[in-house]
Design a protein around this motif. Sequence first.
Motif, PDB file in Angstrom:
ATOM      1  N   ILE A 148       0.843  -1.192   0.000  1.00 11.22           N
ATOM      2  CA  ILE A 148       0.000   0.000   0.000  1.00 11.22           C
ATOM      3  C   ILE A 148       0.885   1.252   0.000  1.00 11.22           C
ATOM      4  O   ILE A 148       1.959   1.252   0.606  1.00 11.22           O
ATOM      5  CB  ILE A 148      -0.941  -0.038   1.230  1.00 11.22           C
ATOM      6  CG1 ILE A 148      -1.928   1.117   1.257  1.00 11.22           C
ATOM      7  CG2 ILE A 148      -0.171  -0.106   2.517  1.00 11.22           C
ATOM      8  CD1 ILE A 148      -2.984   0.996   2.363  1.00 11.22           C
ATOM      9  N   ALA A 149       0.451   2.292  -0.664  1.00 11.16           N
ATOM     10  CA  ALA A 149       1.201   3.550  -0.715  1.00 11.16           C
ATOM     11  C   ALA A 149       1.213   4.203   0.666  1.00 11.16           C
ATOM     12  O   ALA A 149       0.240   4.103   1.418  1.00 11.16           O
ATOM     13  CB  ALA A 149       0.576   4.493  -1.731  1.00 11.16           C
ATOM     14  N   ASP A 150       2.307   4.890   0.981  1.00  7.70           N
ATOM     15  CA  ASP A 150       2.463   5.538   2.282  1.00  7.70           C
ATOM     16  C   ASP A 150       1.304   6.475   2.622  1.00  7.70           C
ATOM     17  O   ASP A 150       0.794   6.450   3.741  1.00  7.70           O
ATOM     18  CB  ASP A 150       3.768   6.349   2.336  1.00  7.70           C
ATOM     19  CG  ASP A 150       5.007   5.486   2.418  1.00  7.70           C
ATOM     20  OD1 ASP A 150       4.898   4.252   2.404  1.00  7.70           O
ATOM     21  OD2 ASP A 150       6.104   6.070   2.502  1.00  7.70           O
ATOM     22  N   ASN A 151       0.916   7.316   1.679  1.00  8.49           N
ATOM     23  CA  ASN A 151      -0.135   8.295   1.980  1.00  8.49           C
ATOM     24  C   ASN A 151      -1.470   7.622   2.264  1.00  8.49           C
ATOM     25  O   ASN A 151      -2.212   8.044   3.155  1.00  8.49           O
ATOM     26  CB  ASN A 151      -0.260   9.323   0.850  1.00  8.49           C
ATOM     27  CG  ASN A 151      -0.655   8.703  -0.476  1.00  8.49           C
ATOM     28  OD1 ASN A 151      -0.263   7.575  -0.805  1.00  8.49           O
ATOM     29  ND2 ASN A 151      -1.414   9.440  -1.261  1.00  8.49           N
ATOM     30  N   ILE A 152      -1.777   6.569   1.543  1.00  8.59           N
ATOM     31  CA  ILE A 152      -3.039   5.859   1.769  1.00  8.59           C
ATOM     32  C   ILE A 152      -2.985   5.136   3.111  1.00  8.59           C
ATOM     33  O   ILE A 152      -3.943   5.182   3.893  1.00  8.59           O
ATOM     34  CB  ILE A 152      -3.330   4.878   0.611  1.00  8.59           C
ATOM     35  CG1 ILE A 152      -3.579   5.682  -0.667  1.00  8.59           C
ATOM     36  CG2 ILE A 152      -4.513   3.983   0.938  1.00  8.59           C
ATOM     37  CD1 ILE A 152      -3.646   4.837  -1.917  1.00  8.59           C
ATOM     38  N   LEU A 153      -1.872   4.477   3.402  1.00  7.20           N
ATOM     39  CA  LEU A 153      -1.733   3.785   4.684  1.00  7.20           C
ATOM     40  C   LEU A 153      -1.842   4.768   5.839  1.00  7.20           C
ATOM     41  O   LEU A 153      -2.540   4.508   6.822  1.00  7.20           O
ATOM     42  CB  LEU A 153      -0.414   3.018   4.742  1.00  7.20           C
ATOM     43  CG  LEU A 153      -0.142   2.254   6.041  1.00  7.20           C
ATOM     44  CD1 LEU A 153      -1.257   1.272   6.367  1.00  7.20           C
ATOM     45  CD2 LEU A 153       1.204   1.546   5.955  1.00  7.20           C
ATOM     46  N   SER A 154      -1.189   5.914   5.721  1.00  2.00           N
ATOM     47  CA  SER A 154      -1.263   6.932   6.781  1.00  2.00           C
ATOM     48  C   SER A 154      -2.707   7.358   7.025  1.00  2.00           C
ATOM     49  O   SER A 154      -3.148   7.467   8.168  1.00  2.00           O
ATOM     50  CB  SER A 154      -0.438   8.163   6.418  1.00  2.00           C
ATOM     51  OG  SER A 154       0.918   7.859   6.423  1.00  2.00           O
ATOM     52  N   THR A 155      -3.422   7.578   5.943  1.00  2.60           N
ATOM     53  CA  THR A 155      -4.826   7.995   6.056  1.00  2.60           C
ATOM     54  C   THR A 155      -5.675   6.911   6.702  1.00  2.60           C
ATOM     55  O   THR A 155      -6.486   7.188   7.591  1.00  2.60           O
ATOM     56  CB  THR A 155      -5.386   8.350   4.657  1.00  2.60           C
ATOM     57  OG1 THR A 155      -4.603   9.408   4.108  1.00  2.60           O
ATOM     58  CG2 THR A 155      -6.842   8.760   4.717  1.00  2.60           C
ATOM     59  N   ARG A 156      -5.489   5.666   6.270  1.00  5.67           N
ATOM     60  CA  ARG A 156      -6.290   4.566   6.825  1.00  5.67           C
ATOM     61  C   ARG A 156      -5.960   4.327   8.296  1.00  5.67           C
ATOM     62  O   ARG A 156      -6.861   4.123   9.111  1.00  5.67           O
ATOM     63  CB  ARG A 156      -6.086   3.276   6.034  1.00  5.67           C
ATOM     64  CG  ARG A 156      -6.579   3.310   4.607  1.00  5.67           C
ATOM     65  CD  ARG A 156      -8.068   3.693   4.516  1.00  5.67           C
ATOM     66  NE  ARG A 156      -8.541   3.588   3.160  1.00  5.67           N
ATOM     67  CZ  ARG A 156      -8.530   4.580   2.272  1.00  5.67           C
ATOM     68  NH1 ARG A 156      -8.058   5.756   2.584  1.00  5.67           N
ATOM     69  NH2 ARG A 156      -9.012   4.406   1.070  1.00  5.67           N
ATOM     70  N   LEU A 157      -4.683   4.354   8.651  1.00  6.30           N
ATOM     71  CA  LEU A 157      -4.309   4.162  10.055  1.00  6.30           C
ATOM     72  C   LEU A 157      -4.892   5.275  10.922  1.00  6.30           C
ATOM     73  O   LEU A 157      -5.436   5.010  12.002  1.00  6.30           O
ATOM     74  CB  LEU A 157      -2.789   4.090  10.211  1.00  6.30           C
ATOM     75  CG  LEU A 157      -2.122   2.824   9.696  1.00  6.30           C
ATOM     76  CD1 LEU A 157      -0.609   2.987   9.679  1.00  6.30           C
ATOM     77  CD2 LEU A 157      -2.531   1.603  10.521  1.00  6.30           C
ATOM     78  N   ALA A 158      -4.801   6.518  10.455  1.00  7.03           N
ATOM     79  CA  ALA A 158      -5.348   7.646  11.220  1.00  7.03           C
ATOM     80  C   ALA A 158      -6.856   7.479  11.415  1.00  7.03           C
ATOM     81  O   ALA A 158      -7.387   7.729  12.499  1.00  7.03           O
ATOM     82  CB  ALA A 158      -5.038   8.960  10.516  1.00  7.03           C
ATOM     83  N   ARG A 159      -7.535   7.047  10.374  1.00 10.26           N
ATOM     84  CA  ARG A 159      -8.988   6.848  10.471  1.00 10.26           C
ATOM     85  C   ARG A 159      -9.326   5.733  11.450  1.00 10.26           C
ATOM     86  O   ARG A 159     -10.247   5.873  12.263  1.00 10.26           O
ATOM     87  CB  ARG A 159      -9.556   6.533   9.097  1.00 10.26           C
ATOM     88  CG  ARG A 159     -11.049   6.257   9.120  1.00 10.26           C
ATOM     89  CD  ARG A 159     -11.727   6.868   7.947  1.00 10.26           C
ATOM     90  NE  ARG A 159     -13.089   6.394   7.787  1.00 10.26           N
ATOM     91  CZ  ARG A 159     -14.115   6.882   8.475  1.00 10.26           C
ATOM     92  NH1 ARG A 159     -13.936   7.821   9.347  1.00 10.26           N
ATOM     93  NH2 ARG A 159     -15.331   6.418   8.273  1.00 10.26           N
ATOM     94  N   LEU A 160      -8.594   4.636  11.410  1.00  9.89           N
ATOM     95  CA  LEU A 160      -8.848   3.524  12.338  1.00  9.89           C
ATOM     96  C   LEU A 160      -8.558   3.934  13.782  1.00  9.89           C
ATOM     97  O   LEU A 160      -9.240   3.493  14.701  1.00  9.89           O
ATOM     98  CB  LEU A 160      -8.047   2.295  11.917  1.00  9.89           C
ATOM     99  CG  LEU A 160      -8.488   1.674  10.580  1.00  9.89           C
ATOM    100  CD1 LEU A 160      -7.494   0.611  10.123  1.00  9.89           C
ATOM    101  CD2 LEU A 160      -9.903   1.106  10.672  1.00  9.89           C
ATOM    102  N   VAL A 161      -7.573   4.799  13.966  1.00  8.46           N
ATOM    103  CA  VAL A 161      -7.306   5.350  15.300  1.00  8.46           C
ATOM    104  C   VAL A 161      -8.461   6.264  15.716  1.00  8.46           C
ATOM    105  O   VAL A 161      -8.974   6.151  16.836  1.00  8.46           O
ATOM    106  CB  VAL A 161      -5.949   6.095  15.338  1.00  8.46           C
ATOM    107  CG1 VAL A 161      -5.805   6.913  16.622  1.00  8.46           C
ATOM    108  CG2 VAL A 161      -4.799   5.101  15.204  1.00  8.46           C
ATOM    109  N   ASP A 162      -8.890   7.155  14.817  1.00 11.91           N
ATOM    110  CA  ASP A 162     -10.000   8.062  15.127  1.00 11.91           C
ATOM    111  C   ASP A 162     -11.272   7.301  15.483  1.00 11.91           C
ATOM    112  O   ASP A 162     -12.048   7.746  16.328  1.00 11.91           O
ATOM    113  CB  ASP A 162     -10.292   8.989  13.948  1.00 11.91           C
ATOM    114  CG  ASP A 162      -9.244  10.065  13.747  1.00 11.91           C
ATOM    115  OD1 ASP A 162      -8.420  10.287  14.670  1.00 11.91           O
ATOM    116  OD2 ASP A 162      -9.219  10.667  12.651  1.00 11.91           O
ATOM    117  N   LEU A 163     -11.487   6.171  14.840  1.00 15.20           N
ATOM    118  CA  LEU A 163     -12.682   5.362  15.101  1.00 15.20           C
ATOM    119  C   LEU A 163     -12.546   4.527  16.373  1.00 15.20           C
ATOM    120  O   LEU A 163     -13.499   3.885  16.793  1.00 15.20           O
ATOM    121  CB  LEU A 163     -12.962   4.436  13.911  1.00 15.20           C
ATOM    122  CG  LEU A 163     -13.435   5.136  12.646  1.00 15.20           C
ATOM    123  CD1 LEU A 163     -13.394   4.179  11.460  1.00 15.20           C
ATOM    124  CD2 LEU A 163     -14.834   5.695  12.846  1.00 15.20           C
ATOM    125  N   GLY A 164     -11.344   4.498  16.958  1.00 14.14           N
ATOM    126  CA  GLY A 164     -11.144   3.734  18.185  1.00 14.14           C
ATOM    127  C   GLY A 164     -10.895   2.255  17.955  1.00 14.14           C
ATOM    128  O   GLY A 164     -10.995   1.454  18.882  1.00 14.14           O
TER     129      GLY A 164
END
Length: 165
Positions: free
Chosen positions: A50-66
Amino acid sequence: MATDRRVRNGVPCPIGRAIDAVGERWALLILRNATLGMTRFEDFRSDLGIADNILSTRLARLVDLGLLTRVPYRDGGRTRNEYRLTAAGADLLPVLHALAAWGHEHTTPDEPAEPMRVVHRTCGHATTPGGHCDHCGQPVRREEEAWIRPWRSPEPIPLAAPVTG
């Protein structure tokens, strides 16, 4: 729950709310890897391609969702973050089991492969996910479950414990 506009908290259908939370491309694969103990950005990137920017976005979202939490660690002189499952992320285990069963039943790999198996670590035998062990009859709790993904390794991989507190 996150305040992100993409999460429709007001939708009455729990399936719709769940899809809003984890239905993005990559989210369930990241959660699968976290369930198997993967925690570091570089490992997710390498394993998923996965591309860095997409992974960063997905990880941040999963963190935001708890579903994941950030845990700082030192790498040389730098502080970085690991991404660990929360209780909410760990509670997606039955969904991952269901997706594995559905994928085995209704899809075909490009090359023949043995199916993924769930192992009851207490007795060492393969079993049906959830409930009680098919071999010994004992309950299979999360901490007693391992997965064998034969296309990767013949060794069972214990499931990661969620972060508490």
